[in-house]
Write a protein that holds these residues in place. Sequence first.
Motif, mmCIF file in Angstrom:
data_model
loop_
_atom_site.group_PDB
_atom_site.id
_atom_site.type_symbol
_atom_site.label_atom_id
_atom_site.label_comp_id
_atom_site.label_asym_id
_atom_site.label_seq_id
_atom_site.Cartn_x
_atom_site.Cartn_y
_atom_site.Cartn_z
ATOM 1 N N PRO A 84 0.631 -1.030 0.210
ATOM 2 C CA PRO A 84 -0.169 0.084 -0.050
ATOM 3 C C PRO A 84 0.743 1.408 0.114
ATOM 4 O O PRO A 84 0.403 2.186 -0.629
ATOM 5 C CB PRO A 84 -0.952 -0.381 1.344
ATOM 6 C CG PRO A 84 -0.867 -1.514 1.628
ATOM 7 C CD PRO A 84 0.074 -2.149 0.680
ATOM 8 N N TYR A 85 1.890 1.030 0.600
ATOM 9 C CA TYR A 85 2.248 2.197 0.582
ATOM 10 C C TYR A 85 3.785 2.360 -0.616
ATOM 11 O O TYR A 85 3.693 3.595 -0.412
ATOM 12 C CB TYR A 85 4.298 2.043 1.801
ATOM 13 C CG TYR A 85 3.041 2.235 3.427
ATOM 14 C CD1 TYR A 85 3.136 3.342 4.119
ATOM 15 C CD2 TYR A 85 2.861 1.040 3.819
ATOM 16 C CE1 TYR A 85 2.304 2.972 4.960
ATOM 17 C CE2 TYR A 85 2.456 0.715 5.257
ATOM 18 C CZ TYR A 85 2.018 2.150 5.390
ATOM 19 O OH TYR A 85 1.393 1.592 6.809
ATOM 20 N N LEU A 87 1.959 1.711 -3.230
ATOM 21 C CA LEU A 87 0.878 2.246 -4.932
ATOM 22 C C LEU A 87 1.213 3.818 -3.963
ATOM 23 O O LEU A 87 0.952 4.371 -5.320
ATOM 24 C CB LEU A 87 -0.139 1.477 -4.172
ATOM 25 C CG LEU A 87 -1.392 2.105 -4.650
ATOM 26 C CD1 LEU A 87 -0.568 1.299 -6.543
ATOM 27 C CD2 LEU A 87 -2.288 0.866 -4.418
ATOM 28 N N ASN A 88 0.232 3.929 -2.977
ATOM 29 C CA ASN A 88 0.641 5.651 -2.967
ATOM 30 C C ASN A 88 1.752 6.351 -3.428
ATOM 31 O O ASN A 88 1.755 7.578 -3.870
ATOM 32 C CB ASN A 88 0.739 5.848 -1.105
ATOM 33 C CG ASN A 88 -0.610 5.431 -0.432
ATOM 34 O OD1 ASN A 88 -1.587 5.035 -1.223
ATOM 35 N ND2 ASN A 88 -0.502 5.264 0.791
ATOM 36 N N PHE A 89 3.373 6.185 -3.294
ATOM 37 C CA PHE A 89 3.985 6.970 -3.946
ATOM 38 C C PHE A 89 4.359 6.457 -5.298
ATOM 39 O O PHE A 89 4.775 7.131 -5.817
ATOM 40 C CB PHE A 89 5.830 5.730 -3.585
ATOM 41 C CG PHE A 89 6.741 5.967 -3.916
ATOM 42 C CD1 PHE A 89 7.312 7.462 -3.685
ATOM 43 C CD2 PHE A 89 8.015 5.076 -5.094
ATOM 44 C CE1 PHE A 89 8.239 8.166 -4.027
ATOM 45 C CE2 PHE A 89 8.674 6.186 -5.662
ATOM 46 C CZ PHE A 89 9.068 7.075 -5.107
ATOM 47 N N ASN A 91 1.582 6.695 -7.029
ATOM 48 C CA ASN A 91 0.313 7.262 -7.807
ATOM 49 C C ASN A 91 1.113 7.842 -7.475
ATOM 50 O O ASN A 91 0.081 9.522 -8.068
ATOM 51 C CB ASN A 91 -0.953 6.785 -6.411
ATOM 52 C CG ASN A 91 -1.366 5.397 -7.002
ATOM 53 O OD1 ASN A 91 -1.388 5.032 -8.369
ATOM 54 N ND2 ASN A 91 -2.052 5.045 -5.791
ATOM 55 N N GLY A 92 2.162 8.571 -7.006
ATOM 56 C CA GLY A 92 2.575 10.743 -6.918
ATOM 57 C C GLY A 92 2.218 11.193 -8.487
ATOM 58 O O GLY A 92 2.734 11.805 -8.713
ATOM 59 N N SER A 95 -0.449 7.043 -12.514
ATOM 60 C CA SER A 95 -1.912 6.423 -11.927
ATOM 61 C C SER A 95 -2.367 5.344 -12.387
ATOM 62 O O SER A 95 -4.065 5.453 -12.879
ATOM 63 C CB SER A 95 -2.868 7.061 -11.304
ATOM 64 O OG SER A 95 -3.242 8.013 -12.569
ATOM 65 N N GLU A 100 -0.537 -0.842 -9.662
ATOM 66 C CA GLU A 100 -0.672 -2.548 -8.894
ATOM 67 C C GLU A 100 0.559 -3.472 -9.306
ATOM 68 O O GLU A 100 1.175 -3.695 -8.353
ATOM 69 C CB GLU A 100 -1.931 -3.040 -8.852
ATOM 70 C CG GLU A 100 -2.887 -2.189 -8.391
ATOM 71 C CD GLU A 100 -3.280 -2.468 -7.186
ATOM 72 O OE1 GLU A 100 -2.650 -3.036 -6.287
ATOM 73 O OE2 GLU A 100 -3.982 -1.640 -6.244
ATOM 74 N N SER A 103 3.909 -1.639 -7.943
ATOM 75 C CA SER A 103 3.840 -1.452 -6.281
ATOM 76 C C SER A 103 4.626 -2.523 -5.593
ATOM 77 O O SER A 103 5.387 -3.110 -4.490
ATOM 78 C CB SER A 103 2.573 -0.826 -5.680
ATOM 79 O OG SER A 103 1.366 -1.654 -6.538
#
Length: 440
Positions: A84-85, A87-89, A91-92, A95, A100, A103
């Motif tokens: 998850p972390y 993925l957030n990175f 998506n910055g 996207s 997925e 990540s």
Amino acid sequence: MSLFQNILIIIVLIAGAGFLSLTEIALAGARKVKLKILAESGEDRAQKVLDLQENSADFFAASQIGLNAVAILGGILGEGAFRPYFLNFVNGFYSGPWAETISFTLSFTLVTSLFILFADLMPKRLAMIAPEKIAISVINPIQVFIVVCKPLAWFINSIANVLFKIFKVNTVRDDNITFADISAVMDAGALAGVVQKQEHHFIENVFELEERNVPSSMTTRENVVYFTLKESEESIRQKLAQFPYSKFLVCSENIDDVIGYVDAKDILVRILNNQSLLQLNENTIRNVLTIPDTLTLSELLDRFRSSKEKFAVVINEYALVVGVITLSDIMTTVMGDWVIPIEADQQIIKRDENSWLIEGSTPIEDIKHALEIDEMPDDENYETLAGYMMYSLRKIPRPADFVIYSGFKFEVVDVDHFKIDQLLVTRLIDSSDLLKEESE
């Protein structure tokens, strides 16, 4: 679970896997010789390690159970904790549909790298540094771990044993120590400075006693000094003065009619007592030990020990005398020039860095040492350098005949009545010279 909890669990798993990897290499690499020394000095854990090495199937099964279980659990937790972390990175700045996958790949790479570095690579390298010390330190906890995994380990080992029997695989470890093993240890000790150069030289020569035959160290037939029963007193005195030997053969008429031997000390006592030497009799002649020329030097040492003799006559299959050998000759083979002064009539004379004058009767083992050659071709077929030349040339050599082997040119210099007296051995430095000589 929080990120901190996941990281904490992964650290514990890495530590557990690292312990198992450390233990596996340490127990496999621990040397029995050192462990036995520690066990004899009273270290109980060293004996436990030896016992485990004798029956290592349960340990390796338990170790693999633990390592695989930890690796799988670490992968599951790591992927779920970090993805998850990542993925957030991702998506910055991206996207799209591959976010997925990217990540997941980053999470998998991170966890795998941590396990490879801290649970596999580093523990195994540490275990190789001091396997005996580490094996002794971990033996008690690992035995508890083996007991815990015993049921599953038994099941896995049963399947493995069945497969080994089907494919007829021998699972018994061969712990026999060979001369090559000891020689490698001695070489390593010499390089490390633990074994001195002369000590290394002695040890190598001692082991060669099992491989070298009697003819390689004996005094050859043509150099044997002997007395006959009708030897004149003047001749006996001259031989005693000319040759510094302690023992002399006594023969009836020629060297093949051996009666026994006399000790130079006994003759000198007669001279000092002004007694006649015109007749050698049973009071001075002693029984001589007779041995075949097929004995090794090690076997001859046993003969000397059992017979209490230090002097022997060497005969061949035709009952002809081929030489004599003493205990001193064997010791000279072992000690070499470290205790024997270099004499003017030495068999190998080094002219310069790349050439030697060598007598034809020089034992082939001495040639190997002098020229630093590991093996001579078919060396079971000859004992001396002259024998090598005759075997290689397939004829009686003449002056200027030569053989090239292992970067050396062996050239006959002097032949006396078919006997090769002397050879010139030259190191061929330039490869073009070697090709030129071989073409000739």
